[in-house]
Design an enzyme around this catalytic site. Structure first.
Site, PDB file in Angstrom:
ATOM      1  N   GLY A  73      84.524 -20.107  44.176  1.00 36.70           N
ATOM      2  CA  GLY A  73      85.388 -19.334  43.212  1.00 36.70           C
ATOM      3  C   GLY A  73      85.363 -20.452  41.921  1.00 36.70           C
ATOM      4  NE  ARG A  77      84.300 -16.126  46.917  1.00 34.38           N
ATOM      5  CZ  ARG A  77      85.122 -17.284  46.766  1.00 34.38           C
ATOM      6  NH1 ARG A  77      84.758 -18.557  47.301  1.00 34.38           N
ATOM      7  NH2 ARG A  77      86.305 -17.238  45.917  1.00 34.38           N
ATOM      8  CG  ASP A 102      87.217 -27.267  52.550  1.00 33.71           C
ATOM      9  OD1 ASP A 102      87.145 -28.358  52.217  1.00 33.71           O
ATOM     10  OD2 ASP A 102      88.033 -26.642  53.292  1.00 33.71           O
ATOM     11  CB  THR A 126      89.176 -24.720  44.462  1.00 37.01           C
ATOM     12  OG1 THR A 126      89.918 -23.707  45.101  1.00 37.01           O
ATOM     13  CG2 THR A 126      89.511 -26.080  45.277  1.00 37.01           C
ATOM     14  CG  ASP A 133      92.290 -21.876  46.506  1.00 33.67           C
ATOM     15  OD1 ASP A 133      92.903 -20.806  45.671  1.00 33.67           O
ATOM     16  OD2 ASP A 133      91.282 -21.254  46.906  1.00 33.67           O
ATOM     17  CG  ASP A 144      91.684 -24.814  49.659  1.00 35.79           C
ATOM     18  OD1 ASP A 144      91.140 -25.671  48.726  1.00 35.79           O
ATOM     19  OD2 ASP A 144      90.981 -24.151  50.077  1.00 35.79           O
ATOM     20  NE  ARG A 160      89.363 -19.521  49.797  1.00 36.66           N
ATOM     21  CZ  ARG A 160      88.464 -18.571  49.604  1.00 36.66           C
ATOM     22  NH1 ARG A 160      88.051 -17.729  50.526  1.00 36.66           N
ATOM     23  NH2 ARG A 160      87.921 -18.386  48.524  1.00 36.66           N
TER      24      ARG A 160
HETATM   25  O1  F6P Z   1      89.344 -20.031  46.058  1.00 37.11           O
HETATM   26  C1  F6P Z   1      89.540 -19.447  45.018  1.00 37.11           C
HETATM   27  C2  F6P Z   1      90.263 -18.027  45.230  1.00 37.11           C
HETATM   28  O2  F6P Z   1      90.782 -17.375  44.004  1.00 37.11           O
HETATM   29  C3  F6P Z   1      91.181 -17.984  46.236  1.00 37.11           C
HETATM   30  O3  F6P Z   1      92.697 -18.353  45.812  1.00 37.11           O
HETATM   31  C4  F6P Z   1      91.348 -16.415  46.561  1.00 37.11           C
HETATM   32  O4  F6P Z   1      91.665 -16.280  47.813  1.00 37.11           O
HETATM   33  C5  F6P Z   1      89.725 -16.484  46.453  1.00 37.11           C
HETATM   34  O5  F6P Z   1      89.233 -17.226  45.732  1.00 37.11           O
HETATM   35  C6  F6P Z   1      89.275 -14.894  45.720  1.00 37.11           C
HETATM   36  O6  F6P Z   1      88.124 -14.914  45.919  1.00 37.11           O
HETATM   37  P1  F6P Z   1      87.215 -13.903  45.045  1.00 37.11           P
HETATM   38  O7  F6P Z   1      86.840 -14.093  43.560  1.00 37.11           O
HETATM   39  O8  F6P Z   1      85.778 -13.940  45.724  1.00 37.11           O
HETATM   40  O9  F6P Z   1      87.690 -12.501  45.321  1.00 37.11           O
END
Ligand code: F6P
Length: 319
Positions: free
Chosen positions: A11, A72, A103, A125, A127, A129, A171
């Site tokens: 992300g 991703r 991660d 990120t 998050d 995390d 997340r």
């Molecule tokens: O890791 C960043 C994040 O925004 C998380 O907070 C969320 O769960 C996820 O990515 C959403 O992913 P995507 O943009 O692939 O929907």
């Protein structure tokens, strides 16, 4: 090292551009060439790689997102994909790589390091995390975005005498909910690290009503509960109309905060310097006010502690 590469993965997060800018300019200042890889490991597999120069990163320090694009990748999670990726890097003359991401991105970076590509990770990120570092790039900008929304929701909730459930990202990590809930003065903060009870929330709503509070802001970390179910239960049991706002991807955008620009600039420059010195398998972090280094494997295995004292403080202050 003569040529290095840089990619952003997973992300996107505000501040990634500051890190790219710093890495590119530091590499060039040190007589290295630097190639940008578009769209993370996906772009690597497609050979979507271009030469960067000082102007490639002009006018980007204030921009959200990532100028390199991100994705991703599923192929890169497999050993075969990683081997092919290392070969592509070698074919392009790239001996060292800077990976900016979370991660999952670090796991790919570690695999490349094992395959002989010198690799440095930068934590990017919203998050927050990644347990080995106090803060990740993008986290503080996301907090600003959330507290801006909380402020606006407070206005309208007070006017109408309503409660509101505000779902935030993160997340599996409650940091974004906790930090933005505390900074935004939320009455209730629901995070995955703690069991939550609707009874407790309803009690707080009723307590607030008794002392003349017109709004009730409930910050809910994504994945902990369905925001619409939480709102329905709070409304039914407290008698206070309860709305829902899911903030979603708005939290990932926006011009990076000063902190994220600084972290990006310092870490981007440091990563390029480490590659100049032929270092590999390093994740940069920020702990106790210092830029720190751990191995990429450690970085993905260290489970950070949830900030219990902040959580307690937020609870005490919201009464
Ligand atoms: O890791 C960043 C994040 O925004 C998380 O907070 C969320 O769960 C996820 O990515 C959403 O992913 P995507 O943009 O692939 O929907």
């Amino acid at each position: 090292m003569k040529t290095i590469g840089i990619l952003t993965s997973g992300g996107d997060a505000p501040g990634m551009n500051s890190a790219i800018r710093a890495a590119v300019r530091t590499a060039l200042n040190n007589g290295m060439r630097i190639k940008g890889i578009r769209n993370g490991y996906d772009g690597l597999m497609k050979g979507d790689i271009y030469e960067m120069n000082v102007s490639s990163v002009a006018d980007i320090i204030h921009k959200g997102g990532t100028i390199l694009g991100t994705a991703r990748s599923t192929e890169f999670k497999e050993a075969e994909g990683q081997k092919r990726g290392a070969q592509i890097l070698t074919d392009y003359g790239i001996e060292g790589l800077i990976v900016i991401g979370g991660d999952g991105s670090y796991k790919g970076a570690k695999a490349l390091s094992d395959l002989g590509i010198k690799t440095i990770g930068i934590p990017g990120t919203i998050d927050n995390d990644m347990g080995y570092t106090d803060f990740t790039i993008g986290f503080f900008t996301a907090i600003e975005t959330v507290i801006d929304a909380i402020g606006k929701l407070r206005d309208t909730s007070s006017s109408h005498g309503r409660a509101v459930v505000i779902e935030v990202m993160g997340r599996h990590c409650g940091d974004l909910a906790l930090f933005s809930g505390l900074a935004g003065g939320a009455e209730s903060i629901i995070v995955p690290e703690h069991k939550f009870s609707i009874d407790e929330i309803v009690e707080k709503v009723n307590h607030g009503r008794k002392r003349g509070k017109l709004h009730h802001l409930i910050v809910l970390a994504e994945g902990v509960g369905n925001p619409y179910t939480v709102a329905k239960e709070v409304e039914e049991r407290s008698g206070v109309e309860t709305k829902v706002t899911v903030l979603g991807h708005v939290q990932r955008g926006g011009s990076p905060s000063a902190t994220d620009r600084l972290l990006g600039s310092i870490m981007g420059a440091k990563a390029a310097e480490l590659l100049k010195d032929e270092k590999t398998n390093i994740a940069l972090g920020y702990t106790n006010g210092q830029i720190t280094q751990v191995s990429l494997d450690e970085a993905v295995s260290i489970k950070g502690d949830f900030n219990e004292s902040l959580y307690e403080l937020a609870n005490k202050l919201s009464k």
